[in-house]
Scaffold this active site. Structure first.
Site, PDB file in Angstrom:
ATOM      1  N   HIS A 150       0.933  -1.219   0.013  1.00  0.00           N
ATOM      2  CA  HIS A 150      -0.139   0.049  -0.083  1.00  0.00           C
ATOM      3  C   HIS A 150       0.782   1.193  -0.001  1.00  0.00           C
ATOM      4  O   HIS A 150       2.070   1.159   0.324  1.00  0.00           O
ATOM      5  CB  HIS A 150      -0.886   0.083   1.334  1.00  0.00           C
ATOM      6  CG  HIS A 150      -0.202   0.274   2.624  1.00  0.00           C
ATOM      7  ND1 HIS A 150      -0.156  -1.046   3.539  1.00  0.00           N
ATOM      8  CD2 HIS A 150       0.151   1.191   3.104  1.00  0.00           C
ATOM      9  CE1 HIS A 150       0.495  -0.558   4.458  1.00  0.00           C
ATOM     10  NE2 HIS A 150       0.807   0.571   4.434  1.00  0.00           N
TER      11      HIS A 150
HETATM   12  P1  TYD Z   1      -2.038  -4.102   7.547  1.00  0.00           P
HETATM   13  O1  TYD Z   1      -2.619  -2.827   7.098  1.00  0.00           O
HETATM   14  O2  TYD Z   1      -2.874  -5.217   6.716  1.00  0.00           O
HETATM   15  O3  TYD Z   1      -0.712  -4.390   7.752  1.00  0.00           O
HETATM   16  P2  TYD Z   1       0.350  -4.291   6.646  1.00  0.00           P
HETATM   17  O4  TYD Z   1       0.249  -3.137   5.686  1.00  0.00           O
HETATM   18  O5  TYD Z   1       1.885  -4.607   7.111  1.00  0.00           O
HETATM   19  O6  TYD Z   1       0.234  -5.333   5.673  1.00  0.00           O
HETATM   20  O7  TYD Z   1      -2.806  -4.087   9.050  1.00  0.00           O
HETATM   21  C1  TYD Z   1      -2.714  -5.227   9.590  1.00  0.00           C
HETATM   22  C2  TYD Z   1      -4.136  -5.268  10.622  1.00  0.00           C
HETATM   23  O8  TYD Z   1      -3.778  -4.206  11.646  1.00  0.00           O
HETATM   24  C3  TYD Z   1      -5.486  -4.481   9.868  1.00  0.00           C
HETATM   25  O9  TYD Z   1      -6.320  -5.369  10.447  1.00  0.00           O
HETATM   26  C4  TYD Z   1      -5.251  -3.255  10.334  1.00  0.00           C
HETATM   27  C5  TYD Z   1      -4.774  -3.097  11.762  1.00  0.00           C
HETATM   28  N1  TYD Z   1      -4.027  -2.111  12.105  1.00  0.00           N
HETATM   29  C6  TYD Z   1      -4.396  -1.238  13.129  1.00  0.00           C
HETATM   30  O10 TYD Z   1      -5.635  -1.482  13.599  1.00  0.00           O
HETATM   31  N2  TYD Z   1      -3.811  -0.238  13.502  1.00  0.00           N
HETATM   32  C7  TYD Z   1      -2.674   0.189  12.812  1.00  0.00           C
HETATM   33  O11 TYD Z   1      -1.783   1.322  13.277  1.00  0.00           O
HETATM   34  C8  TYD Z   1      -2.106  -0.691  11.598  1.00  0.00           C
HETATM   35  C9  TYD Z   1      -0.906  -0.233  11.143  1.00  0.00           C
HETATM   36  C10 TYD Z   1      -2.844  -1.795  11.266  1.00  0.00           C
END
Ligand code: TYD
Length: 132
Positions: free
Chosen positions: A49
């Site tokens: 992303h």
């Molecule tokens: P995700 O965006 O999929 O992580 P990455 O970009 O590293 O693959 O995030 C994983 C999960 O954690 C998703 O359900 C959203 C949650 N999350 C939060 O609740 N707070 C946060 O600050 C972050 C970064 C993720």
């Protein structure tokens, strides 16, 4: 693409090492959120992303991982393996993280609270948004 590696001063003595992160000093934005990834499975690649406005600093406080950073014109691959270095990631940079060592703890400081609306999770849409 300019990659900004922030040197983080270590206060070390014979007891060990200590690094302080302070907004406006070694972290160039107001810190609203800190999160960290650990126990990342072997072969996992995550991220996929960009952010519309969010700025972040990523620090491998333990172990190592690699970042693929892409601004739509250029791709850069960088290894984070030093707790004395922070990787500053500005907005509109597509990122993928991979090759996590089993012991990797990847800590991220961010200038905003978690807001799903700030994410761009579709690469074609990202390329469109950066005019490529
Ligand atoms: P995700 O965006 O999929 O992580 P990455 O970009 O590293 O693959 O995030 C994983 C999960 O954690 C998703 O359900 C959203 C949650 N999350 C939060 O609740 N707070 C946060 O600050 C972050 C970064 C993720």
């Amino acid at each position: 693409m300019k990659i900004h590696i922030l040197p983080l001063q270590t206060h070390g003595d014979d007891r060990g090492s200590l690094i302080a992160l302070e907004e406006g000093k070694n972290i160039p934005f107001p810190v609203k959120r800190v999160y960290y990834m650990f126990n990342t499975g072997e072969g996992v690649r995550r991220g996929y992303h960009a952010h519309k406005t969010l700025k972040q600093v990523a620090i491998a406080v333990r172990g190592s991982c690699r970042f693929l950073l892409d601004d739509g014109r250029e791709k850069i691959d960088i290894t984070l393996d030093n707790p004395c270095q922070g990787l500053l990631i500005e907005s509109f940079i597509w990122r993928e993280m991979y090759d996590f060592s089993p012991d990797c703890v990847l800590m991220v400081l961010a200038d905003q609270l978690y807001e799903e609306g700030d994410y761009v999770r579709d690469y074609a849409q990202f390329m469109d948004m950066v005019g490529q």
